[in-house]
Design a protein around this motif. Structure first.
Motif, mmCIF file in Angstrom:
data_model
loop_
_atom_site.group_PDB
_atom_site.id
_atom_site.type_symbol
_atom_site.label_atom_id
_atom_site.label_comp_id
_atom_site.label_asym_id
_atom_site.label_seq_id
_atom_site.Cartn_x
_atom_site.Cartn_y
_atom_site.Cartn_z
ATOM 1 N N LEU A 133 0.783 -1.088 -0.087
ATOM 2 C CA LEU A 133 -0.084 0.061 -0.291
ATOM 3 C C LEU A 133 0.845 1.223 0.002
ATOM 4 N N ALA A 134 1.959 0.859 0.572
ATOM 5 C CA ALA A 134 3.018 2.258 0.619
ATOM 6 C C ALA A 134 4.542 1.840 0.907
ATOM 7 N N PRO A 135 5.548 2.235 0.823
ATOM 8 C CA PRO A 135 6.734 1.689 1.020
ATOM 9 C C PRO A 135 7.035 1.013 2.396
ATOM 10 N N THR A 136 6.307 1.349 3.638
ATOM 11 C CA THR A 136 6.201 0.781 4.997
ATOM 12 C C THR A 136 5.036 0.334 5.203
ATOM 13 N N LEU A 137 4.020 0.293 4.441
ATOM 14 C CA LEU A 137 2.677 -0.145 4.535
ATOM 15 C C LEU A 137 2.199 -1.207 3.797
ATOM 16 N N ARG A 138 1.898 -2.220 4.311
ATOM 17 C CA ARG A 138 1.526 -3.522 3.369
ATOM 18 C C ARG A 138 0.135 -3.989 3.643
#
Length: 434
Positions: free
Chosen positions: A146-151
């Motif tokens: 979903l984002a570089p540090t958000l899965r």
């Protein structure tokens, strides 16, 4: 039994063929002899019995990049030489398989938990009061960024539960869960998600189908010697006969390696649960009274949902001379159904202790203590079960071991309505280990 065998076949069928050759196999073959002066656990008419118990135990493991698997199981055949009971087979299995189909994207999970549980929790653990239970789970896990540090993560699961005698326990469950996971650092992770589960019982005479919806947040802290997990949220249950229930829930666990010789585990829960969920976690008791034996669990095998408050703690110490395992638990169970014959509101607490002393590198003397106390709320009945034991274990070689146990079991009831008994046991076993 048919559904149990089908579940085991599905565990094997869902395993990638290319990975099977990489599995590590360990096993042991044993022959045991048991003498009991009260095999029927009777207060007034004890019967002495001699039992031959051949056994097989095995473990399979694989930790590759494509497949991670831990499968362990055993069986014991009880041959009652005096003919007081029909010969019987006792089995257990804990299988967890995680197959990576697409790296970091798609996994397929299979788990199966087979065990022996009492038919009637209040009665003694005689051969006529035990049954085989099985909970099989399978389904995919899809991960995406979903984002570089958000899965993101989506779990779809099918669960089949089965009991030999308590047929109202049999059910099929389908669940879907979505969660977002934020990696704050290499050691900390936050998560939030929702889950929906539909429970359909095979027999609706005493069981009531229901849907469960929940929303939750979670926190995980991972260090080399410490692992902390906390999940908190809110659950809504809708039953087919019009009843509804809702409440917040919390689940937490802590694993701490204090030193290389000392380990601690603490786990707690305050939530709606049921027997199938409990058994799916591989929960069969506090600790094994003896490694390699098929133990009889302490679950109330029923279809009913209950409000649970549970706290468990265990400690393990291993050194050159001393091996010690201690554990304790306390639980509170309040059932939602007021019509079911299974309803048993109760409080439980108990503990287990195994202390072994290595007199020589291959010779160990030890003692066992185990106690469980239950208070049934509606009848105000209280019963306490205790076990005291001494044992000696000797490794004859790398492959051969013999062990001798002497034990005393006692059960007391404060109200006199629960069977009260004393039993003395002698158990001898010769084991070949691969």
């Amino acid at each position: 039994m048919r559904r149990t065998l089908l579940s085991l076949a599905l565990v094997a069928a869902c395993t990638p063929p290319a990975a099977k050759a990489a599995w590590r196999l360990d096993y042991d073959l044993g022959m045991g002899y048991q003498y009991s002066d009260n095999i029927n656990l009777s207060q007034t008419d004890p019967i002495s019995e001699n039992v031959l118990i051949p056994s097989v135990n095995f473990s399979l493991s694989e930790t590759g990049s494509v497949l991670r698997a831990d499968i362990a199981g055993g069986l014991e055949y009880y041959n009652y030489l005096g003919g007081e009971f029909a010969n019987e087979l006792r089995t257990n299995l804990d299988a967890d398989v995680d197959w990576t189909i697409v790296p970091e994207r798609l996994n397929w999970v299979v788990s199966d938990h087979l065990g022996m549980e009492p038919v009637n929790l209040r009665a003694a653990d005689t051969p006529g009061n035990m049954q085989r239970t099985n909970v099989f789970t399978t389904g995919p896990t899809l991960r995406f960024n979903l984002a570089p540090t958000l899965r993101g993560r989506t779990d779809l699961r099918y669960v089949d539960s089965y009991a030999e005698n308590s047929r109202d326990f049999d059910s099929s469950r389908v669940s879907a869960a979505f969660r977002a996971e934020w990696e704050r650092s290499t050691t900390q992770q936050f998560s939030a998600g929702v889950e929906v589960q539909d429970v359909d019982f095979d027999y609706d005479n005493l069981a009531e189908d229901y849907k469960r919806r929940s929303a939750f947040v979670g926190y995980t802290h991972r260090l080399t010697d410490l692992n902390l997990n906390v999940i908190a949220g809110y659950a809504w249950l809708d039953f087919t006969r019009g009843h509804e229930a809702s409440a917040p829930f919390v689940r937490t666990s802590l694993y701490w390696t204090i030193t290389p010789n000392n380990r601690v585990r603490v786990a707690g829960a305050w939530e709606y649960s049921d027997a199938a969920t409990y058994l799916a976690e591989g929960a069969g008791g506090i600790e094994e009274e003896e490694p390699g034996r098929v133990a009889i669990g302490g679950a109330m095998v029923s279809p009913d949902v209950y409000r649970e408050r549970r706290l468990e703690a265990s400690y393990v110490h291993e050194s050159a001379r001393l091996i010690a395992t201690a554990s304790a638990f306390t639980g509170r169970f309040r059932y939602e159904s007021t019509l079911s014959v299974y309803t048993e509101d109760r409080d439980e607490r108990g503990g287990f202790l195994d202390v072994g002393y290595r007199a020589r590198p291959l010779l160990t003397f030890g003692t066992l203590l185990n106690a469980t106390r239950r208070h049934y709320i509606d009848s105000d009945e209280r019963d306490t079960t205790k076990m005291y034991g001494l044992y000696v274990s000797h490794d004859l070689s790398r492959h051969w071991n013999w062990r001798a146990d002497v034990r005393r079991l006692e059960r007391e009831s404060a109200t006199g309505t629960t069977p009260t008994y004393n039993e003395n046991q002698v158990f001898l076993r010769l084991t070949y280990r691969r």
